[in-house]
Design a protein around this motif. Structure first.
Motif, PDB file in Angstrom:
ATOM      1  N   ARG B 623       0.716  -4.170 -46.288  1.00 49.44           N
ATOM      2  CA  ARG B 623       2.108  -3.756 -46.187  1.00 49.44           C
ATOM      3  C   ARG B 623       2.264  -2.625 -45.171  1.00 49.44           C
ATOM      4  NH1 ARG B 623       4.188  -3.433 -52.233  1.00 49.44           N
ATOM      5  NH2 ARG B 623       3.322  -5.495 -52.492  1.00 49.44           N
ATOM      6  N   GLU B 624       1.289  -1.735 -45.171  1.00 47.56           N
ATOM      7  CA  GLU B 624       1.358  -0.621 -44.221  1.00 47.56           C
ATOM      8  C   GLU B 624       1.165  -1.123 -42.796  1.00 47.56           C
ATOM      9  OE1 GLU B 624      -0.042  -0.318 -47.246  1.00 47.56           O
ATOM     10  OE2 GLU B 624       1.716   0.854 -47.781  1.00 47.56           O
ATOM     11  N   LYS B 625       0.289  -2.121 -42.676  1.00 48.97           N
ATOM     12  CA  LYS B 625       0.079  -2.710 -41.351  1.00 48.97           C
ATOM     13  C   LYS B 625       1.403  -3.251 -40.825  1.00 48.97           C
ATOM     14  CE  LYS B 625      -3.266  -3.943 -38.527  1.00 48.97           C
ATOM     15  NZ  LYS B 625      -2.341  -3.575 -37.487  1.00 48.97           N
ATOM     16  N   ARG B 626       2.077  -3.941 -41.714  1.00 47.44           N
ATOM     17  CA  ARG B 626       3.347  -4.542 -41.322  1.00 47.44           C
ATOM     18  C   ARG B 626       4.385  -3.458 -41.042  1.00 47.44           C
ATOM     19  NH1 ARG B 626       5.931  -9.834 -44.160  1.00 47.44           N
ATOM     20  NH2 ARG B 626       7.268 -10.335 -42.422  1.00 47.44           N
ATOM     21  N   GLN B 627       4.370  -2.428 -41.863  1.00 43.79           N
ATOM     22  CA  GLN B 627       5.334  -1.345 -41.696  1.00 43.79           C
ATOM     23  C   GLN B 627       5.176  -0.692 -40.326  1.00 43.79           C
ATOM     24  OE1 GLN B 627       4.731   1.859 -44.447  1.00 43.79           O
ATOM     25  NE2 GLN B 627       6.017   3.244 -43.266  1.00 43.79           N
ATOM     26  N   ILE B 628       3.931  -0.436 -39.953  1.00 40.92           N
ATOM     27  CA  ILE B 628       3.731   0.275 -38.690  1.00 40.92           C
ATOM     28  C   ILE B 628       4.056  -0.625 -37.523  1.00 40.92           C
ATOM     29  CG2 ILE B 628       1.906   1.237 -37.254  1.00 40.92           C
ATOM     30  CD1 ILE B 628       0.984   2.615 -39.841  1.00 40.92           C
ATOM     31  N   ALA B 629       3.720  -1.901 -37.656  1.00 40.64           N
ATOM     32  CA  ALA B 629       4.117  -2.836 -36.600  1.00 40.64           C
ATOM     33  C   ALA B 629       5.641  -2.841 -36.470  1.00 40.64           C
ATOM     34  CB  ALA B 629       3.613  -4.232 -36.927  1.00 40.64           C
ATOM     35  N   PHE B 630       6.313  -2.827 -37.593  1.00 38.13           N
ATOM     36  CA  PHE B 630       7.779  -2.837 -37.568  1.00 38.13           C
ATOM     37  C   PHE B 630       8.315  -1.572 -36.917  1.00 38.13           C
ATOM     38  CE2 PHE B 630      11.566  -1.327 -39.860  1.00 38.13           C
ATOM     39  CZ  PHE B 630      12.472  -2.230 -39.355  1.00 38.13           C
ATOM     40  N   GLU B 631       7.723  -0.440 -37.283  1.00 34.81           N
ATOM     41  CA  GLU B 631       8.220   0.815 -36.721  1.00 34.81           C
ATOM     42  C   GLU B 631       7.975   0.891 -35.227  1.00 34.81           C
ATOM     43  OE1 GLU B 631       6.531   3.874 -39.113  1.00 34.81           O
ATOM     44  OE2 GLU B 631       7.995   3.557 -40.699  1.00 34.81           O
ATOM     45  N   GLN B 632       6.929   0.229 -34.772  1.00 36.06           N
ATOM     46  CA  GLN B 632       6.691   0.220 -33.330  1.00 36.06           C
ATOM     47  C   GLN B 632       7.461  -0.894 -32.650  1.00 36.06           C
ATOM     48  OE1 GLN B 632       2.495   0.307 -32.572  1.00 36.06           O
ATOM     49  NE2 GLN B 632       2.393   2.446 -33.130  1.00 36.06           N
ATOM     50  N   GLY B 633       8.210  -1.643 -33.422  1.00 37.14           N
ATOM     51  CA  GLY B 633       9.030  -2.696 -32.836  1.00 37.14           C
ATOM     52  C   GLY B 633       8.242  -3.909 -32.407  1.00 37.14           C
ATOM     53  N   THR B 634       7.092  -4.131 -33.010  1.00 39.30           N
ATOM     54  CA  THR B 634       6.311  -5.303 -32.649  1.00 39.30           C
ATOM     55  C   THR B 634       6.259  -6.260 -33.827  1.00 39.30           C
ATOM     56  OG1 THR B 634       4.347  -4.085 -33.319  1.00 39.30           O
ATOM     57  CG2 THR B 634       4.823  -4.179 -30.978  1.00 39.30           C
ATOM     58  N   PRO B 635       6.233  -7.539 -33.569  1.00 35.15           N
ATOM     59  CA  PRO B 635       6.117  -8.495 -34.676  1.00 35.15           C
ATOM     60  C   PRO B 635       4.702  -8.491 -35.241  1.00 35.15           C
ATOM     61  CG  PRO B 635       6.137  -9.645 -32.579  1.00 35.15           C
ATOM     62  CD  PRO B 635       6.360  -8.201 -32.271  1.00 35.15           C
ATOM     63  N   TRP B 636       4.639  -8.776 -36.524  1.00 33.96           N
ATOM     64  CA  TRP B 636       3.339  -8.761 -37.199  1.00 33.96           C
ATOM     65  C   TRP B 636       2.873 -10.178 -37.399  1.00 33.96           C
ATOM     66  CZ3 TRP B 636       2.530 -10.324 -42.478  1.00 33.96           C
ATOM     67  CH2 TRP B 636       1.258 -10.048 -42.968  1.00 33.96           C
ATOM     68  N   PHE B 637       1.652 -10.448 -36.997  1.00 34.79           N
ATOM     69  CA  PHE B 637       1.128 -11.787 -37.211  1.00 34.79           C
ATOM     70  C   PHE B 637       0.507 -11.855 -38.593  1.00 34.79           C
ATOM     71  CE2 PHE B 637      -1.774 -15.275 -36.998  1.00 34.79           C
ATOM     72  CZ  PHE B 637      -1.069 -16.215 -36.297  1.00 34.79           C
ATOM     73  N   PRO B 638       0.712 -12.882 -39.372  1.00 29.43           N
ATOM     74  CA  PRO B 638       1.505 -14.082 -39.112  1.00 29.43           C
ATOM     75  C   PRO B 638       2.939 -14.004 -39.621  1.00 29.43           C
ATOM     76  CG  PRO B 638       0.133 -14.403 -41.035  1.00 29.43           C
ATOM     77  CD  PRO B 638      -0.124 -13.016 -40.568  1.00 29.43           C
ATOM     78  N   GLY B 639       3.294 -12.939 -40.331  1.00 30.11           N
ATOM     79  CA  GLY B 639       4.585 -12.931 -41.005  1.00 30.11           C
ATOM     80  C   GLY B 639       5.789 -13.098 -40.097  1.00 30.11           C
ATOM     81  N   ASP B 640       5.715 -12.543 -38.897  1.00 28.23           N
ATOM     82  CA  ASP B 640       6.881 -12.605 -38.018  1.00 28.23           C
ATOM     83  C   ASP B 640       6.804 -13.755 -37.022  1.00 28.23           C
ATOM     84  OD1 ASP B 640       8.163 -10.484 -39.201  1.00 28.23           O
ATOM     85  OD2 ASP B 640       7.065  -9.008 -38.043  1.00 28.23           O
ATOM     86  N   PHE B 641       5.899 -14.685 -37.268  1.00 26.65           N
ATOM     87  CA  PHE B 641       5.795 -15.845 -36.382  1.00 26.65           C
ATOM     88  C   PHE B 641       5.898 -17.127 -37.193  1.00 26.65           C
ATOM     89  CE2 PHE B 641       3.664 -12.432 -34.135  1.00 26.65           C
ATOM     90  CZ  PHE B 641       4.196 -12.551 -32.870  1.00 26.65           C
ATOM     91  N   PRO B 642       7.052 -17.399 -37.760  1.00 27.27           N
ATOM     92  CA  PRO B 642       7.157 -18.597 -38.597  1.00 27.27           C
ATOM     93  C   PRO B 642       6.985 -19.872 -37.792  1.00 27.27           C
ATOM     94  CG  PRO B 642       9.298 -17.647 -38.244  1.00 27.27           C
ATOM     95  CD  PRO B 642       8.321 -16.692 -37.655  1.00 27.27           C
ATOM     96  N   GLY B 643       7.011 -19.766 -36.481  1.00 25.87           N
ATOM     97  CA  GLY B 643       6.824 -20.955 -35.673  1.00 25.87           C
ATOM     98  C   GLY B 643       5.382 -21.390 -35.592  1.00 25.87           C
TER      99      GLY B 643
END
Lengths: 209, 964
Positions: B623-643
Motif C-alpha cells: 500500500r505504501e508503494k502504491r501511495q508513494i507512486a501516487f504521490e509522485q504522480g506515477t502509475p503503479w504496476f500492476p494496479g494502474d495498468f488494467p490494460g
C-alpha cells in the motif's frame, strides 16, 4: 459535551500621576527623572489584594449594569493573578460577559480602597489581552514583561546593554518614536498597547466562536 | 437485588479520602507566585530601574513555572501517552491493548476507575471454547516435551556453527538448469507447512511481526507479501519518502531472469520483445549496453497481437576490461575511421585470463580480431520482472531466446537474487551506513597493472571508494539516471548495530561530491559486478557465519570497535541502481540487488540505522508503494495498468473483494447503485458500481437482445451518433475517422477461455499514446493523471469527456471549468481569437503602465483552475449570478454514457500537492482528437478537461487530465 467557556483578561494597572504615596522621597528629587515606562508601571500598594480587586470590579459592574449585570458575571469572576510588584492582573470571566468586566475596568479611575479612610489614588486599568486560555494570557504577560525589561534597561541608563539587547526586543523603533514626542499623558504609552489588546481580543473571538 | 454469580463490576469504592489532597495539589499547581510591592522599589521605597527589572524577571519566572506546573498537574491516562502511530480508538483504555511499557500504569488506572478488563462474554468459556482451551494446553505441554528432546540432541554435537571447525571446502554447487523454472529452497521444517502454496520473502518473519500480510490462504503472486505496516503510517510514510527519513521495501518478490549469450543474440532478443530500437543501437543506449546504467523498458508479446506485458528493468553485465579497452579502442577508431562504430563501445568482451593479450591488442587493434572477439564473447543480462507477469515474460523470453542464432540461455534466478528498494532523502545515508564495501585484493592489483590515463581515477574513484562519499546525497535522482554501482560488501552483522555516518558539511566536500555526481567516474572504473556470477553469489550466502559465531567475534573485539575482518568473511556481491522519479524534483529511489540469503542481514542493518536527521528508516508494504507512486504522480504496476493481463487480474480480485464488502453491508447502509440519479432521466450506475467496468466501457449499455453481432452493431451506431453535428469541421472529420477505425477489421477475437485473467474484448494497454500513430485501436487503454480543484475521487470513479452530444450541457460544464469567461458555442471563432490573445502573454501590451496593470489584473483575482491558463481577468462577458455550485439546481448533470472514457484506478488526497489527484485509465481512441470545438484551447493530444464522478454518486467534477 458542554464546556464552560471563560475568557482571561490580562490587565495592567497604570498610574498616571507622576508621584504617588509610594514614592516617599519625592522631595529629594532624583537628578534624572525616571523613564515614563517605570513611572506608569509603578508597583501597586500591598493592600490591593485579589479579593479587593474582585470586589471593586463587582461594585463597578453593579454601578454600571445594575443587578442584572452583576448576576451575569459574579458567578464566574475570579482574579487569578494579581502581582502588586508589577501591577499586573489576570481576571477570569465567563466568555459571554467578559465585555461587562472590561467595561467596568475601563471606568475604574481610582484604585480600590481597602477602607473608606484610605487615600484615593488615580489609576487606569488597561486590558491588554483577552484570551481563551490562561496559558495564552501568561504568555502575553511574559512577552510584555520582556519588552518592559528591555525598554527599562535602554531608557533607564544602562546603555551598555543597548547594543545586544536592542535588537531582541520586538518593540522596536516605532515605540521609540512614540516616546520621543512626548512629555506624555496616559495616552501615549497606552496607545499601542491598547491596540494590541484589541487585536488579541478580536483574534480570540474569531478563533473560538 | 444483586444478581447471583460474578458481578459485572465491583461495588463502587467508598468516596476516596485523597480527593481533598488531590484538589489542593491541583490548586497549588494553578497558583502563580507573586511578589509584594516593596520588591519593586529600592530600599528607600523609591522607584528604581534595577528593582523594576527584577520584579519583571520574577514575574516571567513565575509565569513560566505556572505554565509548566499546571501542565504537569494535568491527569493523563496511560493511553494518552501512547505514540500517535500506535493510538487506537476502540477500547483504547484496555490494558491489553496498550503497549507493554504502559501496562502497569494502565492497569492501575483501570483498577482505580473500576473498569472491567474482561468482557462478560469471555468470563466463562463456552463448552466449545473450553474444549479448545484444553486442547491448547495439551499442545503446549507436548511442545515443551519436544523442545526438551531437541535440546538434548543438540547438546550432543557442539561446535556445529563454530567457524574454526567449519570446513572451508565449498560444497558442490549444483549447476543451474538453463531454460527451466526454479523452485524455492526447501524451508526449515517448522516453516515448511506454511509455505506450501506460497513462498516467503527473506524478511518474512520481520514483516509478519510488524505488518499486515496477505492472508495465508490468498497469497499474492505466489508470495506472502506485507500489505501495510501495523502502525498508522499514511502521513509518516509521505514525510519519510519526501521530506525527512526514508522508506524501504523488501522487493525480493520481484522475479529475476538471467539471459546469457553473445551480444548480437541478446540484442536480437531484446528487440523482439519490444525494447526501443533507439536503446539497442546508437549512442543513446551506449552506457546501458556497456553495463553502467539500468533501463526500464516495456516488453511486449512477440507473436499474436503484440500486447504490452509489463515494464521490466534490464541490466547488462559489465566487464571491466571491456570498458577500458572499449574506450581506448573507440578513441583509436574515432581517429582511424571516423567513429562510425560507436555502437560497439561496450560490446566487446574478453575471456577472463587473457587480459594481457588484449592489452597488447588494444595497442594495435586489428579490426577483425576485435570484431571476432566481440562476436564470440558471451554477455549476461538481468531482467527484473514483476511476479504477476513473470510466467508471461518468461515464456516470451524462452521462446525468443531459442530463435536467436546462436541461442541465448535463459536462467530463472527467482530465489537466488533478492532486492531491497529504498526511497527518501535519507535513503543513501542509510544504505551507506548498512553496506560496508570490502576492498578486493584482486581489483587493486588489477588497477595497478593498468597504464592508462584513467589511472588516477582508478586509484581514487572505484565504486567501492565512491560509495561512502555519496552519504550526503539526499536524492538518488541527483545521480546520473539509472546509474549502476556494484561492489562487494562485508557481512553487515559485523557492523551491527550500524552507526550514523559522518556527513560532510564543509564546502570543499560538497564541491567534491558535485564533481563526482557530474563526472561519475564509476562509468570508467566500475569492475564486473559479481552478482551476475552464480558461484560468487552462492559462496557469499554459504559463508555467512551463524549469529553465534558473529556474536563471539563481536565479544572478542575491543569495546566500541568492530570485529577485525577476516579472510574468511563473505564478500556479498551487491548491485545498486539509482533510479530517478519522472519529475526530477521528486525523490528517486535506490534498488539494491543482492543474493537471496543476504537480504535478511542487510535488511536488519538498514532498519536499525540511526539517521542523522533522527529516527530509523521506515518499512513499507504494498500500500505504501502504491501511495508513494501516487504521490509522485506515477502509475503503479500492476494496479494502474488494467490494460495488461496482470493489471486486469488484480482488477478482478479487487472487484471480488469490493463485491463481498458491498454484500456484507446491510441493505440500508450500502450504496444502492441501481437508484443513482444521473440526471436527464438516466438512472442507475453505469456498469457494476464497485468495479472499474472496462467491459461496459467498450461494449456500451447492454442491448435488449443478447446477440453479439447486434451488440457490436449497436456499439458502432452509438459511437457514430456520438458525433455532434454542429461541431466544427475538423473534429468532425477526426471523429469520423475514428469511427471508421472501429469498423476496420480490428483484432478483437476474445481470448480463449483457458486464459481467464487476460482482459476480455481484447482491450489492452497502449504505451506512449501520444506517440502512437493513428488509427489508434478502439480498445487501447492508457493511464492518465487527473488533477481536481474540488471533489475527492477514489478508485472506480467514472471519467467522462466533455459532452459531445449535448452542446448546451457542454457549455455549462465549460462555464464551470472557466468561471470567468462564458463560452458561447455560436461565436466560437471570436472566442478563440480572444483566448489566443490572452495566451500570447504580456508581450503584446505596449506601454509599461498597461503591462503592469495587466499583470496585476492577472495576479489578483483568485485562481480558478490550475493549468487552465485561459481563465484570466478581462472577462468580456460578465456572467450574472456566478457559477453554479455543486448542489445547486442548475449544476450540470454528468454527460451520457457515450462520453464515458474511463475509470479512476487510484485516487486520493495528495499530501505532496495539497489537493486531490487521481490516476485513471482512459480509452485512448475516445479522447485523442475528439475534443470537439475545444481543440485549440483545451484539448490536445496530451490532455484536456474531463469530468469525474465518484461511483454511486451523481455529482460530477471538472478535472484536468494528461497522459502519463
Amino acid at each position: 459535551m458542554v464546556r464552560i467557556k471563560h475568557r482571561y483578561l490580562l490587565v495592567h494597572i497604570l498610574y498616571p500621576e507622576t508621584t504617588g504615596p509610594n514614592a516617599k522621597s519625592t522631595s529629594s528629587a532624583p537628578a534624572k527623572p525616571f523613564p515614563h515606562l517605570i513611572q506608569f508601571h509603578r508597583p501597586s500598594p500591598n493592600e490591593l489584594t485579589p479579593q479587593l480587586l474582585a470586589r471593586a470590579i463587582r461594585d463597578q459592574v453593579l454601578l454600571l449594569y445594575g443587578d442584572y449585570g452583576l448576576a451575569l458575571i459574579s458567578s464566574s469572576l475570579n482574579v487569578k493573578y494579581l502581582s502588586p510588584a508589577t501591577s499586573t492582573a489576570i481576571i477570569r470571566v465567563s466568555r459571554d460577559h467578559f465585555r461587562l468586566v472590561w467595561g467596568a475596568l475601563s471606568y475604574m479611575t481610582d484604585l480600590p480602597k481597602p477602607s473608606k479612610l484610605a487615600p484615593t489614588r488615580a489609576c487606569v486599568m488597561q486590558v491588554v489581552r483577552v484570551s481563551g486560555t490562561i496559558k495564552k494570557a501568561e504568555e502575553e504577560a511574559v512577552r510584555r514583561a520582556r519588552g518592559a525589561i528591555l525598554r527599562a534597561r535602554r531608557e533607564g541608563g544602562e546603555g551598555s546593554l543597548d547594543g545586544f539587547l536592542g535588537g531582541l526586543g520586538g518593540l522596536g523603533g516605532d515605540e521609540e518614536a512614540g516616546r520621543g514626542e512626548g512629555a506624555g499623558g496616559t495616552g501615549d504609552i497606552g496607545d499601542e498597547d491598547e491596540e494590541d489588546g484589541m487585536d488579541g481580543e478580536s483574534e480570540d473571538e474569531t478563533n473560538e466562536l | 437485588m444483586a444478581p447471583p454469580g460474578p458481578q459485572k463490576r465491583k461495588q463502587p469504592s467508598p468516596p476516596s479520602t485523597n480527593r481533598a489532597a488531590k484538589r489542593s495539589k491541583a490548586n497549588k499547581a494553578r497558583t502563580i507566585l507573586t511578589q509584594t510591592s516593596d520588591k519593586a522599589l529600592n530600599k528607600n521605597g523609591d522607584l528604581d530601574v534595577s528593582a523594576f527589572v527584577k520584579a519583571r524577571e520574577f514575574e516571567i519566572k513565575a509565569m513560566g513555572a505556572s505554565m509548566a506546573g499546571s501542565k504537569k498537574a494535568l491527569s493523563t491516562r496511560a493511553f494518552q501517552s501512547v505514540p500517535k502511530n500506535l493510538r487506537r480508538r476502540t477500547a483504547s483504555h484496555n490494558v491489553k491493548r496498550v503497549p507493554k511499557r504502559l501496562r502497569g500504569k494502565a492497569a492501575k488506572e483501570m483498577k482505580d476507575d473500576n473498569t472491567p478488563t474482561v468482557t462478560a462474554r469471555r468470563r466463562k468459556p463456552t463448552p466449545h471454547q473450553r474444549l479448545r482451551l484444553e486442547k491448547a494446553k495439551e499442545l503446549k505441554r507436548l511442545g515443551k516435551l519436544i523442545k526438551k528432546r531437541h535440546e538434548g540432541v543438540k547438546k550432543q554435537k557442539p561446535g556445529e556453527t563454530d567457524p574454526q571447525t567449519l570446513v572451508s571446502v565449498a560444497p558442490h554447487i549444483p549447476k543451474l538448469k538453463k531454460d527451466t523454472l526454479s523452485t524455492p529452497a526447501k524451508p526449515p521444517p517448522r516453516f515448511r507447512k506454511r509455505q506450501i502454496h506460497k513462498s516467503w520473502l527473506p524478511t518474512h518473519i520481520y514483516h509478519a511481526k510488524r505488518a499486515l500480510m496477505t492472508p495465508p490462504k490468498e497469497p499474492l503472486w505466489r508470495f506472502s507479501i506485507p500489505l501495510t505496516p501495523n502502525d498508522k503510517c499514511y502521513r509518516s510514510t509521505h514525510r519519510a519518502a519526501s521530506a525527512r527519513s526514508c522508506v524501504a521495501w523488501d522487493m525480493s518478490y520481484i522475479s529475476t531472469i538471467g539471459v546469457d549469450g553473445v551480444e548480437a543474440s541478446l540484442l536480437g532478443l531484446l528487440r523482439s520483445i519490444g525494447v526501443e530500437e533507439g536503446m539497442l543501437v546508437g549512442k543513446k543506449g551506449q552506457k546501458w549496453r556497456r553495463g553502467t546504467r539500468g533501463l526500464e523498458a516495456w516488453v511486449r508479446e512477440r507473436d499474436g497481437e503484440g500486447r504490452w506485458i509489463a515494464k521490466v528493468e534490464i541490466l547488462w553485465c559489465l566487464d571491466a576490461e571491456a570498458v577500458d579497452n572499449g574506450t581506448t579502442i573507440a578513441e583509436k577508431k574515432a581517429v582511424k575511421d571516423g567513429a562510425t562504430e560507436q555502437v560497439q563501445g561496450g560490446g566487446e568482451q574478453n575471456d577472463v585470463g587473457n587480459e594481457d593479450e588484449i592489452m597488447q591488442d588494444a595497442g594495435t587493434p586489428p579490426k577483425q580480431v576485435f570484431e571476432q572477439e566481440r562476436k564470440k564473447s558471451r554477455r549476461n543480462l538481468l531482467l527484473r520482472v514483476h511476479p504477476s507477469v513473470f510466467f508471461q515474460v518468461w515464456n516470451e523470453i524462452l521462446k525468443v531466446a531459442k530463435i536467436q542464432r546462436p541461442q541465448a540461455m535463459v536462467e530463472d534466478l527467482r530465489f537466488e537474487i533478492g532486492s531491497i528498494e529504498i526511497v527518501g532523502p535519507g535513503s543513501t545515508e542509510a544504505l551507506v551506513g548498512a553496506l560496508h564495501p570490502v576492498q578486493d585484493a584482486q581489483s587493486t592489483s588489477r588497477t595497478r597493472t593498468k597504464a592508462s590515463i584513467e589511472d588516477e581515477w582508478e586509484d581514487i574513484e572505484t565504486a567501492e571508494r565512491i560509495w561512502p562519499q555519496l552519504a550526503a546525497v539526499t536524492n538518488p535522482g541527483a545521480l546520473p539516471a539509472n546509474a549502476v554501482l556494484a561492489f562487494n560488501v562485508s557481512d553487515p552483522r559485523l557492523h551491527h548495530p550500524p552507526r550514523t555516518v559522518q556527513l560532510p558539511s564543509q564546502d570543499p566536500d560538497n564541491a567534491a561530491m558535485c564533481e563526482i555526481l557530474s563526472s561519475w567516474p564509476p562509468d570508467q572504473t566500475q569492475s564486473t559486478p559479481e552478482i551476475f556470477d552464480r558461484t560468487r553469489r552462492l559462496t557469499a550466502s554459504r559463508l555467512l557465519a551463524s549469529q553465534k559465531a558473529i556474536n563471539r567475534r563481536k565479544g572478542d573485539a575491543l569495546p566500541g570497535a568492530y570485529p577485525a575482518p577476516s579472510s574468511r568473511d563473505p564478500k556479498i556481491p551487491v548491485l545498486l541502481i539509482a533510479s530517478r522519479a519522472p519529475i526530477t524534483s521528486h525523490q528517486g529511489s535506490w534498488i539494491l540487488l543482492l543474493p537471496w540469503d543476504c537480504v535478511l542481514p542487510v535488511w536488519y542493518s538498514l532498519m536499525h540505522y540511526p539517521s542523522s536527521s533522527g529516527g530509523n528508516p521506515r518499512f513499507g508494504g504494498l500500500r505504501e508503494k502504491r501511495q508513494i507512486a501516487f504521490e509522485q504522480g506515477t502509475p503503479w504496476f500492476p494496479g494502474d495498468f488494467p490494460g495488461t493481463k496482470a493489471g486486469f487480474e488484480l482488477e478482478l480480485m479487487e472487484r471480488e473483494r469490493k463485491k463481498r464488502e458491498w454484500e456484507r453491508r446491510p441493505k440500508g447502509k450500502r450504496t444502492e447503485f441501481d437508484s443513482v440519479d444521473l440526471g436527464n432521466g438516466k438512472k442507475g450506475e453505469i456498469g457494476v458500481g464497485w468495479a472499474c467496468d472496462w467491459e461496459r466501457l467498450f461494449q456500451g449499455p447492454p442491448p435488449p437482445s443478447k446477440d453479439t453481432d447486434d451488440r457490436e452493431a449497436s456499439l458502432l451506431t452509438s459511437r457514430a451518433n456520438a458525433v455532434p453535428d454542429d461541431n466544427q469541421s475538423k473534429p468532425l472529420s477526426e471523429s469520423k475517422r475514428t469511427s471508421n477505425v472501429t469498423t476496420d477489421p480490428r483484432p478483437s477475437q476474445p481470448h480463449p477461455p483457458t486464459d481467464p485473467p487476460s482482459p476480455p474484448l481484447s482491450f489492452h494497454h497502449l504505451v506512449a499514446p501520444t506517440a502512437t500513430t493513428r488509427p489508434i485501436p478502439f480498445t487501447a487503454l492508457a493511464p492518465v493523471h487527473l488533477t481536481l480543484n474540488a471533489g475527492h475521487p477514489t478508485a472506480t470513479a467514472r471519467i467522462y469527456r466533455l459532452p459531445t452530444t449535448n452542446p448546451d450541457l457542454r457549455n455549462r460544464w465549460l462555464t464551470i471549468a472557466h468561471p470567468q469567461s462564458t463560452v458561447k458555442s455560436k461565436d466560437n471563432k471570436t472566442n478563440n481569437i480572444k483566448a489566443a490573445r490572452r495566451f500570447t502573454g504580456l508581450a503584446k501590451i505596449t506601454t509599461p503602465h498597461d503591462r503592469a496593470r495587466e499583470l496585476a489584473g492577472r495576479l489578483l483575482p483568485p485562481p480558478t483552475f490550475p493549468a487552465a491558463g485561459t481563465s484570466t481577468s478581462v472577462p468580456h462577458v460578465s456572467r450574472e449570478g456566478g457559477v453554479p455550485k455543486p448542489g445547486d439546481k442548475d449544476y450540470p448533470c454528468v454527460p451520457d454514457e457515450i462520453d464515458l472514457i474511463g475509470f479512476v484506478t487510484t485516487g486520493n488526497y495528495n499530501l505532496g500537492e495539497g489537493r486531490c489527484e487521481a490516476i485513471g485509465n482512459v480509452a485512448v481512441a475516445k479522447v485523442v482528437g475528439e475534443e470537439g470545438g475545444e481543440k485549440g484551447r483545451l484539448g490536445d493530444r496530451n490532455g484536456g478537461l474531463c469530468i469525474v464522478r465518484e461511483s454511486g454518486q451523481y455529482l460530477g467534477r471538472v478535472a484536468r487530465w494528461r497522459f502519463l
